[in-house]
Design a protein around this motif. Structure first.
Motif, PDB file in Angstrom:
ATOM      1  N   TYR A  57       0.754  -1.154  -0.366  1.00  0.00           N
ATOM      2  CA  TYR A  57      -0.143  -0.169   0.381  1.00  0.00           C
ATOM      3  C   TYR A  57       0.906   1.280   0.232  1.00  0.00           C
ATOM      4  O   TYR A  57       1.881   0.979   0.470  1.00  0.00           O
ATOM      5  CB  TYR A  57      -1.393  -0.047   1.031  1.00  0.00           C
ATOM      6  N   GLU A  58       0.452   2.462  -0.219  1.00  0.00           N
ATOM      7  CA  GLU A  58       1.233   3.653  -0.719  1.00  0.00           C
ATOM      8  C   GLU A  58       2.007   3.918   0.150  1.00  0.00           C
ATOM      9  O   GLU A  58       3.305   4.211  -0.237  1.00  0.00           O
ATOM     10  CB  GLU A  58       0.073   4.739  -1.525  1.00  0.00           C
ATOM     11  N   LYS A  59       1.638   3.769   1.580  1.00  0.00           N
ATOM     12  CA  LYS A  59       2.622   4.713   2.259  1.00  0.00           C
ATOM     13  C   LYS A  59       3.889   3.729   3.106  1.00  0.00           C
ATOM     14  O   LYS A  59       4.952   4.492   3.454  1.00  0.00           O
ATOM     15  CB  LYS A  59       1.689   4.642   4.195  1.00  0.00           C
ATOM     16  N   LEU A  60       3.640   2.407   2.916  1.00  0.00           N
ATOM     17  CA  LEU A  60       4.636   1.670   2.866  1.00  0.00           C
ATOM     18  C   LEU A  60       5.917   1.516   2.304  1.00  0.00           C
ATOM     19  O   LEU A  60       6.991   1.476   2.581  1.00  0.00           O
ATOM     20  CB  LEU A  60       4.115   0.314   3.081  1.00  0.00           C
ATOM     21  N   GLU A  61       5.283   1.633   0.365  1.00  0.00           N
ATOM     22  CA  GLU A  61       6.341   2.382  -0.337  1.00  0.00           C
ATOM     23  C   GLU A  61       6.857   3.931  -0.264  1.00  0.00           C
ATOM     24  O   GLU A  61       8.067   4.033  -0.374  1.00  0.00           O
ATOM     25  CB  GLU A  61       5.209   2.323  -1.665  1.00  0.00           C
ATOM     26  N   GLN A  62       6.336   4.810   0.183  1.00  0.00           N
ATOM     27  CA  GLN A  62       6.428   6.179   0.578  1.00  0.00           C
ATOM     28  C   GLN A  62       7.696   6.110   1.916  1.00  0.00           C
ATOM     29  O   GLN A  62       8.790   6.694   1.662  1.00  0.00           O
ATOM     30  CB  GLN A  62       5.738   6.909   1.507  1.00  0.00           C
ATOM     31  N   ALA A  63       7.198   4.829   2.814  1.00  0.00           N
ATOM     32  CA  ALA A  63       8.445   4.739   3.827  1.00  0.00           C
ATOM     33  C   ALA A  63       9.655   3.907   3.594  1.00  0.00           C
ATOM     34  O   ALA A  63      10.818   4.302   3.722  1.00  0.00           O
ATOM     35  CB  ALA A  63       7.417   4.397   4.680  1.00  0.00           C
ATOM     36  N   ALA A 116      17.552   5.672  15.325  1.00  0.00           N
ATOM     37  CA  ALA A 116      15.929   5.908  14.933  1.00  0.00           C
ATOM     38  C   ALA A 116      15.983   7.413  14.716  1.00  0.00           C
ATOM     39  O   ALA A 116      15.034   7.754  14.184  1.00  0.00           O
ATOM     40  CB  ALA A 116      14.950   5.414  15.227  1.00  0.00           C
ATOM     41  N   ASP A 117      16.327   8.711  15.511  1.00  0.00           N
ATOM     42  CA  ASP A 117      16.799   9.362  15.463  1.00  0.00           C
ATOM     43  C   ASP A 117      17.105  10.227  14.263  1.00  0.00           C
ATOM     44  O   ASP A 117      16.024  11.168  14.164  1.00  0.00           O
ATOM     45  CB  ASP A 117      16.736  10.405  17.035  1.00  0.00           C
ATOM     46  N   LYS A 118      17.684   9.744  13.910  1.00  0.00           N
ATOM     47  CA  LYS A 118      17.837   9.980  12.325  1.00  0.00           C
ATOM     48  C   LYS A 118      16.654   9.772  11.195  1.00  0.00           C
ATOM     49  O   LYS A 118      17.114  10.449   9.767  1.00  0.00           O
ATOM     50  CB  LYS A 118      18.613   9.332  12.461  1.00  0.00           C
ATOM     51  N   PHE A 119      15.538   9.182  11.600  1.00  0.00           N
ATOM     52  CA  PHE A 119      14.967   9.198  10.824  1.00  0.00           C
ATOM     53  C   PHE A 119      13.524   9.466  10.562  1.00  0.00           C
ATOM     54  O   PHE A 119      12.333   8.552  10.551  1.00  0.00           O
ATOM     55  CB  PHE A 119      14.307   7.354  10.458  1.00  0.00           C
ATOM     56  N   PRO A 120      13.393  11.307  11.198  1.00  0.00           N
ATOM     57  CA  PRO A 120      11.922  10.708  11.494  1.00  0.00           C
ATOM     58  C   PRO A 120      11.299  10.994  10.427  1.00  0.00           C
ATOM     59  O   PRO A 120      10.235  10.701  11.278  1.00  0.00           O
ATOM     60  CB  PRO A 120      11.928  12.752  11.948  1.00  0.00           C
ATOM     61  N   ASN A 121      11.147  11.319   9.159  1.00  0.00           N
ATOM     62  CA  ASN A 121       9.991  11.854   8.217  1.00  0.00           C
ATOM     63  C   ASN A 121       9.813  10.331   8.411  1.00  0.00           C
ATOM     64  O   ASN A 121       8.378  10.107   7.759  1.00  0.00           O
ATOM     65  CB  ASN A 121      10.413  12.315   6.872  1.00  0.00           C
ATOM     66  N   THR A 122      10.618   8.995   8.462  1.00  0.00           N
ATOM     67  CA  THR A 122       9.689   7.360   8.027  1.00  0.00           C
ATOM     68  C   THR A 122       9.285   7.131   8.909  1.00  0.00           C
ATOM     69  O   THR A 122       8.432   6.732   8.642  1.00  0.00           O
ATOM     70  CB  THR A 122      11.226   6.854   7.938  1.00  0.00           C
ATOM     71  N   LEU A 123       9.382   7.600  10.466  1.00  0.00           N
ATOM     72  CA  LEU A 123       8.873   7.444  11.081  1.00  0.00           C
ATOM     73  C   LEU A 123       7.102   7.673  11.287  1.00  0.00           C
ATOM     74  O   LEU A 123       6.374   7.364  11.729  1.00  0.00           O
ATOM     75  CB  LEU A 123       9.467   7.857  12.585  1.00  0.00           C
ATOM     76  N   GLU A 124       7.181   9.477  10.694  1.00  0.00           N
ATOM     77  CA  GLU A 124       5.855  10.131  10.712  1.00  0.00           C
ATOM     78  C   GLU A 124       5.053   9.299   9.320  1.00  0.00           C
ATOM     79  O   GLU A 124       4.117   8.876  10.487  1.00  0.00           O
ATOM     80  CB  GLU A 124       6.305  11.588   9.801  1.00  0.00           C
ATOM     81  N   ILE A 125       5.999   8.513   8.686  1.00  0.00           N
ATOM     82  CA  ILE A 125       5.559   7.852   7.886  1.00  0.00           C
ATOM     83  C   ILE A 125       4.886   6.387   7.909  1.00  0.00           C
ATOM     84  O   ILE A 125       3.852   6.379   7.844  1.00  0.00           O
ATOM     85  CB  ILE A 125       6.005   7.142   6.074  1.00  0.00           C
ATOM     86  N   LEU A 126       5.751   5.701   8.807  1.00  0.00           N
ATOM     87  CA  LEU A 126       5.081   3.861   9.710  1.00  0.00           C
ATOM     88  C   LEU A 126       4.226   4.236  10.367  1.00  0.00           C
ATOM     89  O   LEU A 126       3.153   3.941  10.685  1.00  0.00           O
ATOM     90  CB  LEU A 126       6.721   3.918  10.150  1.00  0.00           C
ATOM     91  N   SER A 127       3.844   5.873  11.421  1.00  0.00           N
ATOM     92  CA  SER A 127       2.553   6.257  11.488  1.00  0.00           C
ATOM     93  C   SER A 127       1.331   6.272  11.369  1.00  0.00           C
ATOM     94  O   SER A 127       0.949   6.120  12.283  1.00  0.00           O
ATOM     95  CB  SER A 127       2.836   7.601  12.698  1.00  0.00           C
ATOM     96  N   GLU A 128       1.647   5.986  10.077  1.00  0.00           N
ATOM     97  CA  GLU A 128       0.095   5.817   9.771  1.00  0.00           C
ATOM     98  C   GLU A 128      -0.275   4.428   8.512  1.00  0.00           C
ATOM     99  O   GLU A 128      -0.719   4.444   8.173  1.00  0.00           O
ATOM    100  CB  GLU A 128      -0.237   6.785   7.975  1.00  0.00           C
ATOM    101  N   CYS A 129       1.492   3.659   9.147  1.00  0.00           N
ATOM    102  CA  CYS A 129       1.383   2.056   8.386  1.00  0.00           C
ATOM    103  C   CYS A 129       0.262   1.308   9.219  1.00  0.00           C
ATOM    104  O   CYS A 129       1.576   0.404   9.999  1.00  0.00           O
ATOM    105  CB  CYS A 129       2.625   1.646   7.453  1.00  0.00           C
TER     106      CYS A 129
END
Length: 221
Positions: free
Chosen positions: A11-17, A71-84
């Motif tokens: 699904y789209e969010k996982l690919e974005q992550a 993990a603090d080096k990947f804030p935008n990835t974590l934000e996307i994952l919060s919706e996955c």
């Protein structure tokens, strides 16, 4: 469910992550060889019998209550994952030049102190060669090339391995998803859900019996 599916489309969010993870990884660690010093040692974790071939930079780790290192080096990835929904683990696997991941199966995932059924989802990120004998994977007895941007799924009980007989690091994005959330909508359901997002409720009529189904079923029984 088959032990290996090459046709998985995330699904789209996982690919974005996946894309964001690569972007933030390159900003954090442009020299991939640094992973040998800071990455999780999965050869030791899985007791493969070899050293320093397989390292991982994790972003999310199941029920881990402590901060995941780096993990603090990947804030935008974590934000996307919060919706996955259902994504329990997420990170980047590295196989060093002329290294390999020995055959293994995966342990259970623990959430809220309980084991959950899950499926592995893996995507190519940096694949130095399209030659399966130089840079490939094996699932049970089947050799597979995982191309850059291609996703595959497999059950944790599937014995799998990988190799990288090139001069460059091989990178794959790895995610485990709780099977309660693992569902791929068909074309009819996808159209329905897209309409719901726009505030519309639509159905599908059968041209023969004139029945109307809401939500659409794709075919009339």
């Amino acid at each position: 469910m088959n032990s290996l599916s090459i046709q998985f489309k995330p699904y789209e969010k996982l690919e974005q992550a996946r894309l964001m993870l690569k972007q933030e990884l390159d900003a954090f660690m442009p020299d991939y060889s640094k992973v040998q010093q800071i990455g999780m040692d999965f050869d030791s974790f899985y007791n493969t019998g070899i050293k320093d071939n397989w390292r991982t930079i994790a972003v999310k780790l199941g029920d881990n209550q402590d901060p995941v290192e780096h993990a603090d080096k990947f804030p935008n990835t974590l934000e996307i994952l919060s919706e996955c929904k259902g994504v329990e683990n997420f990170g980047m696997n590295f196989v060093k030049p002329y290294g390999r991941i020995m055959p293994h199966t995966d342990p259970e995932v623990i959430v809220d102190g309980k084991e959950v059924p899950f499926i592995n989802c893996l995507a190519g990120v940096v694949i130095p060669s399209s030659n399966v004998h130089k840079c490939g994977m094996m699932f049970n007895n089947k050799e597979v090339i995982v191309a850059e941007g291609e996703w595959i799924t497999f059950l944790p009980s599937t014995k799998h391995s990988a190799w990288n007989y090139t001069d460059h690091y091989r990178l794959t994005c790895m995610s485990t998803i709780n099977l309660e959330y693992f569902y791929t909508a068909g074309s009819a359901t996808t159209r329905f859900l897209n309409q719901v997002k726009e505030g519309n409720i639509v159905g599908q009529g059968c041209p023969k019996c004139k029945a109307v189904y809401v939500p659409p079923r794709g075919s009339c029984p």
